[in-house]
Design a protein around this motif. Structure first.
Motif, PDB file in Angstrom:
ATOM      1  N   SER A   1       0.829  -1.209   0.000  1.00 28.87           N
ATOM      2  CA  SER A   1       0.000   0.000   0.000  1.00 28.87           C
ATOM      3  C   SER A   1       0.865   1.261   0.000  1.00 28.87           C
ATOM      4  O   SER A   1       0.534   2.251  -0.660  1.00 28.87           O
TER       5      SER A   1
ATOM      6  N   LEU B   1       2.211   1.654  -3.537  1.00 26.32           N
ATOM      7  CA  LEU B   1       1.182   2.176  -4.437  1.00 26.32           C
ATOM      8  C   LEU B   1       0.982   3.675  -4.238  1.00 26.32           C
ATOM      9  O   LEU B   1       0.811   4.420  -5.206  1.00 26.32           O
ATOM     10  N   GLU B   2       1.009   4.111  -2.994  1.00 26.82           N
ATOM     11  CA  GLU B   2       0.849   5.541  -2.714  1.00 26.82           C
ATOM     12  C   GLU B   2       2.027   6.331  -3.287  1.00 26.82           C
ATOM     13  O   GLU B   2       1.833   7.398  -3.880  1.00 26.82           O
TER      14      GLU B   2
ATOM     15  N   ALA C   1       1.593   6.397  -7.131  1.00 26.87           N
ATOM     16  CA  ALA C   1       0.498   7.266  -7.571  1.00 26.87           C
ATOM     17  C   ALA C   1       0.880   8.734  -7.461  1.00 26.87           C
ATOM     18  O   ALA C   1       0.632   9.521  -8.380  1.00 26.87           O
TER      19      ALA C   1
ATOM     20  N   ALA D   1      -3.518  -2.398 -10.504  1.00 22.71           N
ATOM     21  CA  ALA D   1      -3.498  -1.819  -9.157  1.00 22.71           C
ATOM     22  C   ALA D   1      -2.736  -0.497  -9.163  1.00 22.71           C
ATOM     23  O   ALA D   1      -3.166   0.486  -8.552  1.00 22.71           O
ATOM     24  N   LYS D   2      -1.603  -0.474  -9.858  1.00 19.93           N
ATOM     25  CA  LYS D   2      -0.814   0.760  -9.949  1.00 19.93           C
ATOM     26  C   LYS D   2      -1.599   1.839 -10.677  1.00 19.93           C
ATOM     27  O   LYS D   2      -1.656   2.994 -10.223  1.00 19.93           O
TER      28      LYS D   2
ATOM     29  N   ASP E   1      -4.878   2.107 -11.025  1.00 20.50           N
ATOM     30  CA  ASP E   1      -6.025   2.534 -10.224  1.00 20.50           C
ATOM     31  C   ASP E   1      -5.607   3.467  -9.088  1.00 20.50           C
ATOM     32  O   ASP E   1      -6.321   4.422  -8.767  1.00 20.50           O
ATOM     33  N   ALA E   2      -4.450   3.194  -8.483  1.00 22.09           N
ATOM     34  CA  ALA E   2      -3.950   4.087  -7.426  1.00 22.09           C
ATOM     35  C   ALA E   2      -3.649   5.464  -8.004  1.00 22.09           C
ATOM     36  O   ALA E   2      -3.968   6.490  -7.397  1.00 22.09           O
ATOM     37  N   TRP E   3      -3.047   5.486  -9.179  1.00 23.39           N
ATOM     38  CA  TRP E   3      -2.735   6.747  -9.846  1.00 23.39           C
ATOM     39  C   TRP E   3      -4.016   7.473 -10.257  1.00 23.39           C
ATOM     40  O   TRP E   3      -4.167   8.676 -10.030  1.00 23.39           O
TER      41      TRP E   3
ATOM     42  N   ALA F   1      -6.816   7.411  -8.907  1.00 21.24           N
ATOM     43  CA  ALA F   1      -7.497   7.947  -7.723  1.00 21.24           C
ATOM     44  C   ALA F   1      -6.991   9.340  -7.360  1.00 21.24           C
ATOM     45  O   ALA F   1      -7.657  10.074  -6.621  1.00 21.24           O
ATOM     46  N   LYS F   2      -5.835   9.709  -7.865  1.00 25.35           N
ATOM     47  CA  LYS F   2      -5.258  11.032  -7.588  1.00 25.35           C
ATOM     48  C   LYS F   2      -5.719  12.076  -8.603  1.00 25.35           C
ATOM     49  O   LYS F   2      -5.260  13.217  -8.572  1.00 25.35           O
TER      50      LYS F   2
END
Length: 90
Positions: free
Chosen positions: A24, A27-28, A31, A56-57, A59-61, A63-64
């Protein structure tokens, strides 16, 4: 030190951590780095269903989305500083 200099130093420090951060945390970092350097993710570039890591990478990006370059840089620097405090540098 300018924000860009802090960001560049944090990017160098992130690759010199003593241990591996959690998924996690990684990923943060990813992102915020992508948001700061590229900008918003393009939904058409989302990896396919079977590319779990890539998805996953992405989607984390994604989300920003909408975060400014400066806000993403500040978040990245803050995250690296917290990881240095908990994990340490080599």
């Amino acid at each position: 030190m300018s924000l860009q200099e802090q960001f560049d130093k944090a990017a160098a420090d992130a690759s010199n951590l003593k241990g591996r951060p959690s998924d996690s945390d990684l990923l943060e970092l990813y992102a915020n780095f992508k948001q700061a350097t590229v900008g918003d993710a393009n939904p058409a570039d989302r990896p396919g269903m079977l590319d779990f890591k890539g998805r996953a990478k992405f989607d984390a990006w994604a989300a920003k989305k909408g975060a400014s370059k400066d806000d993403a840089m500040k978040a990245y620097v803050a995250k690296v500083e917290s990881l240095i405090a908990s994990i340490g540098l080599k």
